[in-house]
Motif scaffolding. Sequence first.
Motif, mmCIF file in Angstrom:
data_model
loop_
_atom_site.group_PDB
_atom_site.id
_atom_site.type_symbol
_atom_site.label_atom_id
_atom_site.label_comp_id
_atom_site.label_asym_id
_atom_site.label_seq_id
_atom_site.Cartn_x
_atom_site.Cartn_y
_atom_site.Cartn_z
ATOM 1 N N ASP A 46 33.362 38.120 23.077
ATOM 2 C CA ASP A 46 32.246 38.081 23.219
ATOM 3 C C ASP A 46 31.379 36.930 24.461
ATOM 4 O O ASP A 46 29.532 37.286 24.136
ATOM 5 C CB ASP A 46 32.111 38.040 21.482
ATOM 6 N N PHE A 47 31.800 36.305 24.722
ATOM 7 C CA PHE A 47 31.167 35.197 25.546
ATOM 8 C C PHE A 47 31.421 35.836 27.294
ATOM 9 O O PHE A 47 30.962 34.489 27.882
ATOM 10 C CB PHE A 47 32.179 33.624 25.219
ATOM 11 N N CYS A 48 31.555 36.822 27.322
ATOM 12 C CA CYS A 48 31.679 37.165 28.640
ATOM 13 C C CYS A 48 30.724 37.599 28.710
ATOM 14 O O CYS A 48 29.635 38.789 28.231
ATOM 15 C CB CYS A 48 32.402 37.917 29.020
ATOM 16 N N ASN A 49 29.496 37.352 29.871
ATOM 17 C CA ASN A 49 28.792 37.603 30.658
ATOM 18 C C ASN A 49 29.031 39.372 31.567
ATOM 19 O O ASN A 49 27.640 39.799 31.561
ATOM 20 C CB ASN A 49 28.280 36.811 31.598
ATOM 21 N N SER A 50 29.952 40.130 32.069
ATOM 22 C CA SER A 50 30.196 40.932 32.286
ATOM 23 C C SER A 50 30.801 41.837 31.591
ATOM 24 O O SER A 50 31.572 41.402 31.111
ATOM 25 C CB SER A 50 29.943 41.150 33.942
ATOM 26 N N SER A 51 31.247 42.881 32.308
ATOM 27 C CA SER A 51 32.743 44.150 31.241
ATOM 28 C C SER A 51 32.973 44.939 32.564
ATOM 29 O O SER A 51 31.181 45.308 33.680
ATOM 30 C CB SER A 51 31.841 44.532 29.805
ATOM 31 N N GLY A 52 33.604 44.972 32.450
ATOM 32 C CA GLY A 52 33.926 46.771 33.934
ATOM 33 C C GLY A 52 34.675 45.823 35.083
ATOM 34 O O GLY A 52 35.017 46.062 36.192
ATOM 35 N N THR A 53 34.957 44.668 35.095
ATOM 36 C CA THR A 53 34.922 43.721 36.148
ATOM 37 C C THR A 53 36.419 44.610 37.343
ATOM 38 O O THR A 53 36.446 44.265 38.148
ATOM 39 C CB THR A 53 35.649 42.154 35.909
ATOM 40 N N LEU A 54 37.425 44.795 36.236
ATOM 41 C CA LEU A 54 38.630 45.147 37.362
ATOM 42 C C LEU A 54 38.860 46.285 38.056
ATOM 43 O O LEU A 54 38.669 47.176 38.459
ATOM 44 C CB LEU A 54 39.926 45.059 36.378
ATOM 45 N N GLU A 55 37.847 46.715 36.629
ATOM 46 C CA GLU A 55 37.324 48.858 37.045
ATOM 47 C C GLU A 55 36.321 49.511 38.416
ATOM 48 O O GLU A 55 36.779 49.485 38.914
ATOM 49 C CB GLU A 55 36.283 49.499 35.686
ATOM 50 N N LYS A 56 35.712 47.788 38.273
ATOM 51 C CA LYS A 56 34.459 47.859 39.933
ATOM 52 C C LYS A 56 35.199 47.981 41.266
ATOM 53 O O LYS A 56 35.228 48.430 41.919
ATOM 54 C CB LYS A 56 33.784 46.444 39.787
ATOM 55 N N TYR A 57 36.453 46.826 41.105
ATOM 56 C CA TYR A 57 37.032 46.579 42.274
ATOM 57 C C TYR A 57 37.590 47.386 42.374
ATOM 58 O O TYR A 57 37.975 47.617 43.612
ATOM 59 C CB TYR A 57 38.078 44.848 42.197
ATOM 60 N N LEU A 58 38.889 48.100 41.602
ATOM 61 C CA LEU A 58 38.945 49.144 41.660
ATOM 62 C C LEU A 58 39.038 50.289 42.397
ATOM 63 O O LEU A 58 39.722 51.395 43.166
ATOM 64 C CB LEU A 58 40.052 49.291 40.649
ATOM 65 N N ASN A 59 37.257 50.639 41.710
ATOM 66 C CA ASN A 59 37.243 51.519 42.011
ATOM 67 C C ASN A 59 35.632 52.307 42.664
ATOM 68 O O ASN A 59 35.469 52.972 43.929
ATOM 69 C CB ASN A 59 36.245 52.314 40.900
ATOM 70 N N GLN A 60 35.829 51.121 44.033
ATOM 71 C CA GLN A 60 34.865 51.053 44.945
ATOM 72 C C GLN A 60 35.353 50.951 46.505
ATOM 73 O O GLN A 60 37.283 50.318 45.993
ATOM 74 C CB GLN A 60 33.788 50.557 44.862
ATOM 75 N N PRO A 61 35.199 51.372 47.233
ATOM 76 C CA PRO A 61 35.537 51.005 48.352
ATOM 77 C C PRO A 61 36.209 49.702 48.699
ATOM 78 O O PRO A 61 36.165 48.904 48.646
ATOM 79 C CB PRO A 61 34.984 51.510 49.551
ATOM 80 N N PHE A 62 37.732 49.811 48.932
ATOM 81 C CA PHE A 62 38.253 48.522 49.052
ATOM 82 C C PHE A 62 38.294 47.266 50.326
ATOM 83 O O PHE A 62 37.480 46.717 50.117
ATOM 84 C CB PHE A 62 39.770 48.361 50.181
ATOM 85 N N ILE A 63 36.953 47.350 51.676
ATOM 86 C CA ILE A 63 35.957 46.385 51.953
ATOM 87 C C ILE A 63 35.151 46.187 50.839
ATOM 88 O O ILE A 63 34.743 44.839 51.558
ATOM 89 C CB ILE A 63 35.808 48.015 53.635
ATOM 90 N N LYS A 64 34.258 46.909 50.243
ATOM 91 C CA LYS A 64 33.582 46.460 49.482
ATOM 92 C C LYS A 64 34.048 45.670 48.663
ATOM 93 O O LYS A 64 33.719 44.497 48.335
ATOM 94 C CB LYS A 64 32.667 47.848 49.007
ATOM 95 N N SER A 65 35.516 46.161 47.960
ATOM 96 C CA SER A 65 35.687 45.335 47.170
ATOM 97 C C SER A 65 36.146 43.463 47.624
ATOM 98 O O SER A 65 35.656 42.384 47.393
ATOM 99 C CB SER A 65 37.200 45.649 46.830
ATOM 100 N N LEU A 66 37.034 43.728 49.191
ATOM 101 C CA LEU A 66 36.987 42.080 49.642
ATOM 102 C C LEU A 66 35.629 41.440 49.934
ATOM 103 O O LEU A 66 35.504 40.169 49.526
ATOM 104 C CB LEU A 66 37.758 42.729 50.829
ATOM 105 N N SER A 67 35.086 42.009 50.150
ATOM 106 C CA SER A 67 32.964 41.569 50.833
ATOM 107 C C SER A 67 32.883 40.528 49.350
ATOM 108 O O SER A 67 32.696 39.839 49.541
ATOM 109 C CB SER A 67 32.159 42.584 51.213
ATOM 110 N N ASP A 68 33.032 41.605 47.695
ATOM 111 C CA ASP A 68 32.438 41.010 46.510
ATOM 112 C C ASP A 68 33.601 39.862 46.538
ATOM 113 O O ASP A 68 32.794 38.763 45.769
ATOM 114 C CB ASP A 68 32.640 42.283 46.020
ATOM 115 N N LEU A 69 34.763 39.957 47.133
ATOM 116 C CA LEU A 69 35.460 38.729 46.480
ATOM 117 C C LEU A 69 35.405 37.081 47.705
ATOM 118 O O LEU A 69 35.371 35.947 46.845
ATOM 119 C CB LEU A 69 37.417 39.084 46.662
#
Length: 337
Positions: free
Chosen positions: A110-133
């Motif tokens: 309940d104290f977390c500002n977002s949800s689906g963090t892991l799904e976001k990085y796993l489901n989007q293109p690898f390059i995009k995940s590296l960029s976001d990271l």
Amino acid sequence: MSKYLSSKLTVLYTVLIVMVVYIHSYYSEAEEYPIVLFVQNLIGPGICRIANCLFFCISGYLFARNINSIKDVLNKQKKRFKTLVLPYVLWNLIFVLWYVALENIPIINDFCNSSGTLEKYLNQPFIKSLSDLFIAPAAFQLWFVRDLLVVLLISPIIWWISRKYWIIALIMALATVAIYPWMIYFWLGIIVAVQKWDVENYPHSLCGSIISGTVFLGYAVYLALGYKGSNLVEVPINLIGIYLIWCSYDLIVNGKCIANRGLWKYVCGYSFFIYCFHEPTFNIIKKLALYIGGTNELVLILAYLINPLIMVAVSICVAKILQRISPWTYKLLTGGR
């Protein structure tokens, strides 16, 4: 570097980190309370924004200090990359893993500002995940480290120009404001170091501090009232703010080395860890304050003022525990600081 200057830089770094935590202490709920919103904007975007300017300035000064050749620049460059890159990578990964853990722990989620963090990085293109990271970056507070790494790439050129033609270097630094607003402060630090300007025995007085304080705080109030500034105005105001902090420190400590005295000896030395660790942990502290006290004007103001101090205390406790149980891990996370 004298013992006094070393103590001064250590204490100032710690103070600046606390100012950064205050910037991140902002409550979006304050939008409904004009007084709370004014207080937050005055302290955070108004006063504490000077922290980033002075960070870049001190970083440039410490980088160029005691450098006498391009070879020295390259050696210092390699050392800085070694002490910054690995912590930068690790803390971005920790930030994402910390969010994933928070999302999956009952009650705490309940104290977390977002949800689906892991799904976001796993489901989007690898390059995009590296960029976001690592480019975004995931741990948003690490934008300073990211930018410092980029600036370090061109540090040999900056150093050479600053050494040969410091006036031209200063003009070029001013010109970079239109492209990148932080470059001028890093470059100014290099100019001060290369030209060996005396940053200890410089002209300063109580009167000068009062005048610079009036100008700087006046502009902070202007911003807190909702008005927008511009780079042409903010650069001289920020330089005044840097002068204000630098002078005020001398006037307050009166020539004493305080980094190893009183409370400072327990706080100083952990600034980098506080900086990296405080997000997203800070979200829990911020939301817990409203969960306990409710959302009203008084609670929001008190929480905004007190939460950063709690966060700093928690960070230091975690750092000390980590140092005791796994010094090697702590060294990796802080780049040997």
